[in-house]
Write a protein that holds these residues in place. Structure first.
Motif, mmCIF file in Angstrom:
data_model
loop_
_atom_site.group_PDB
_atom_site.id
_atom_site.type_symbol
_atom_site.label_atom_id
_atom_site.label_comp_id
_atom_site.label_asym_id
_atom_site.label_seq_id
_atom_site.Cartn_x
_atom_site.Cartn_y
_atom_site.Cartn_z
ATOM 1 N N PHE A 51 -2.362 -8.071 53.202
ATOM 2 C CA PHE A 51 -0.997 -6.639 53.891
ATOM 3 C C PHE A 51 -1.094 -5.924 52.374
ATOM 4 N N TYR A 52 -0.310 -7.093 51.576
ATOM 5 C CA TYR A 52 1.110 -6.720 51.325
ATOM 6 C C TYR A 52 -0.104 -6.485 49.422
ATOM 7 N N ILE A 53 -1.198 -6.769 49.186
ATOM 8 C CA ILE A 53 -1.654 -6.498 47.960
ATOM 9 C C ILE A 53 -2.305 -5.729 48.100
ATOM 10 N N PHE A 56 0.317 -2.006 48.191
ATOM 11 C CA PHE A 56 1.268 -1.844 47.378
ATOM 12 C C PHE A 56 0.581 -2.288 45.776
ATOM 13 N N PRO A 57 -0.031 -3.090 45.829
ATOM 14 C CA PRO A 57 0.059 -3.027 44.241
ATOM 15 C C PRO A 57 -1.371 -2.143 43.939
ATOM 16 N N GLU A 58 -2.466 -1.845 45.046
ATOM 17 C CA GLU A 58 -3.583 -1.468 44.846
ATOM 18 C C GLU A 58 -3.296 0.222 45.021
ATOM 19 N N THR A 59 -2.580 0.269 46.188
ATOM 20 C CA THR A 59 -2.580 2.162 46.512
ATOM 21 C C THR A 59 -1.250 2.707 45.356
ATOM 22 N N PRO A 63 -2.829 2.697 40.217
ATOM 23 C CA PRO A 63 -3.541 4.528 40.100
ATOM 24 C C PRO A 63 -2.578 4.751 39.095
ATOM 25 N N LYS A 64 -1.086 4.354 39.606
ATOM 26 C CA LYS A 64 -0.211 5.247 38.202
ATOM 27 C C LYS A 64 -0.385 4.761 36.565
ATOM 28 N N GLU A 65 -0.808 3.514 36.508
ATOM 29 C CA GLU A 65 -1.359 3.166 35.277
ATOM 30 C C GLU A 65 -2.993 2.933 34.721
ATOM 31 N N SER A 66 -3.701 3.863 35.778
ATOM 32 C CA SER A 66 -4.800 4.692 35.472
ATOM 33 C C SER A 66 -4.974 4.989 35.157
ATOM 34 N N ASP A 67 -3.501 6.281 36.137
ATOM 35 C CA ASP A 67 -3.684 8.017 35.635
ATOM 36 C C ASP A 67 -2.291 7.889 34.636
ATOM 37 N N LEU A 68 -1.854 7.667 34.258
ATOM 38 C CA LEU A 68 -0.633 7.579 32.954
ATOM 39 C C LEU A 68 -0.690 6.661 32.318
ATOM 40 N N LEU A 69 -0.578 5.491 32.316
ATOM 41 C CA LEU A 69 -0.238 4.908 30.687
ATOM 42 C C LEU A 69 -1.761 4.660 30.549
ATOM 43 N N PHE A 70 -2.495 4.218 31.143
ATOM 44 C CA PHE A 70 -4.064 3.604 30.336
ATOM 45 C C PHE A 70 -4.199 4.960 29.133
ATOM 46 N N PRO A 71 -4.171 6.310 30.235
ATOM 47 C CA PRO A 71 -5.310 7.600 29.169
ATOM 48 C C PRO A 71 -3.717 7.666 27.631
ATOM 49 N N ARG A 72 -2.506 7.479 27.715
ATOM 50 C CA ARG A 72 -1.917 8.105 26.583
ATOM 51 C C ARG A 72 -1.887 6.737 25.986
ATOM 52 N N VAL A 73 -2.616 5.644 26.027
ATOM 53 C CA VAL A 73 -1.701 4.331 25.062
ATOM 54 C C VAL A 73 -3.457 4.551 24.330
ATOM 55 N N VAL A 74 -4.785 4.904 24.547
ATOM 56 C CA VAL A 74 -5.979 5.414 24.402
ATOM 57 C C VAL A 74 -5.834 6.407 23.426
ATOM 58 N N ARG A 75 -5.453 7.124 23.723
ATOM 59 C CA ARG A 75 -5.222 8.521 22.773
ATOM 60 C C ARG A 75 -4.214 7.710 21.775
ATOM 61 N N ALA A 76 -2.752 7.832 21.498
ATOM 62 C CA ALA A 76 -1.997 6.729 21.086
ATOM 63 C C ALA A 76 -2.991 5.675 19.901
ATOM 64 N N ALA A 77 -3.107 4.743 20.874
ATOM 65 C CA ALA A 77 -3.917 3.520 19.885
ATOM 66 C C ALA A 77 -5.945 2.616 20.581
ATOM 67 N N LEU A 87 -9.875 -3.790 31.647
ATOM 68 C CA LEU A 87 -8.609 -2.893 33.142
ATOM 69 C C LEU A 87 -8.982 -1.853 34.027
ATOM 70 N N GLU A 88 -9.679 -0.652 33.530
ATOM 71 C CA GLU A 88 -9.762 0.151 34.544
ATOM 72 C C GLU A 88 -11.373 -0.605 35.985
ATOM 73 N N ARG A 89 -11.688 -1.130 35.313
ATOM 74 C CA ARG A 89 -13.206 -1.935 35.539
ATOM 75 C C ARG A 89 -12.388 -2.744 36.873
ATOM 76 N N ASP A 90 -11.382 -3.448 36.523
ATOM 77 C CA ASP A 90 -11.208 -4.202 37.782
ATOM 78 C C ASP A 90 -9.766 -3.790 38.425
ATOM 79 N N HIS A 91 -9.434 -2.207 37.772
ATOM 80 C CA HIS A 91 -9.060 -1.361 38.885
ATOM 81 C C HIS A 91 -10.363 -1.174 39.726
ATOM 82 N N ALA A 92 -11.217 -0.691 39.759
ATOM 83 C CA ALA A 92 -11.922 0.133 40.598
ATOM 84 C C ALA A 92 -12.715 -1.112 42.444
#
Length: 197
Positions: A51-53, A56-59, A63-77, A87-92
């Motif tokens: 339940f914890y897994i 917390f991590p899933e919800t 989402p913050k990695e997918s919505d905020l971190l990853f797009p910035r990293v892809v744009r910059a690198a 990683l996005e497939r993993d999250h999905a």
């Protein structure tokens, strides 16, 4: 310079890795401990850990990695796009995988030992998958973020990740909503997460 978002991500990864390690210790030990059938407690703590897994991590974390971190990293690198795609497939797929494991645990608990091997195989694959997922983030994505993101990027990321309140991290104030879950896991799960045997 250490950014708050990176500290939060790394701490959450460490907590989750410890949870996964304790989960596997419990699974290897099984419901019979030192000759005593401890099935009720065993299944209860595994349900709480899963339940914890899921909660917390899933919800909150993903989402913050997918919505905020990853797009910035892809744009910059942009050269890390293939890793981000993985990683996005993993999250999905993560939430569905946890729910499947919860179902298999319930099947083992209610239908007996014949269901145990399927649960163990699936939870072992999931733990391996998750540890590899975090390894990719920490060895590829986070170093690229540190190297390429702007101060404006870090300002947005630090503000977003500062609101994460991992109920198993003792550095953040305890959320009363998670007190029962925290207590159940810590009192019954083995180290490194808990105080149980």
């Amino acid at each position: 310079m250490t950014h708050e978002a990176l500290r939060v991500i790394r701490e959450e990864h460490a907590t989750l890795a410890a949870m996964l390690q304790s989960l596997m210790q419990m699974v290897r030990r099984g419901p019979v401990h030192e000759g005593q059938d401890d099935s009720a407690r065993f299944f209860d703590v595994l349900r709480a850990m899963l339940f914890y897994i899921d909660e917390f991590p899933e919800t909150h974390h993903h989402p913050k990695e997918s919505d905020l971190l990853f797009p910035r990293v892809v744009r910059a690198a942009p050269h890390v796009m293939a890793t981000i795609d993985q990683l996005e497939r993993d999250h999905a797929s993560g939430e569905a995988r946890v729910r499947k494991i919860m179902h298999l645990l319930l099947a083992w608990e209610l239908l007996g030992e014949a269901r145990r091997p399927v649960f163990i195989d699936e939870v072992t694959r999931y733990v391996d998958f998750y540890l590899e997922h975090m390894r990719l983030e920490e060895t590829i994505v986070l170093p690229e973020a540190e190297h390429h993101l702007s101060e404006a990027d870090w300002h947005a990321l630090n503000a977003a990740f500062a609101t994460n309140q991992d109920p198993l991290n003792h550095r953040v104030p305890r959320d009363p909503q998670f007190d029962r879950l925290f207590t159940r896991i810590v009192m019954m799960a083995p180290a490194p997460v808990g105080l149980g045997q």
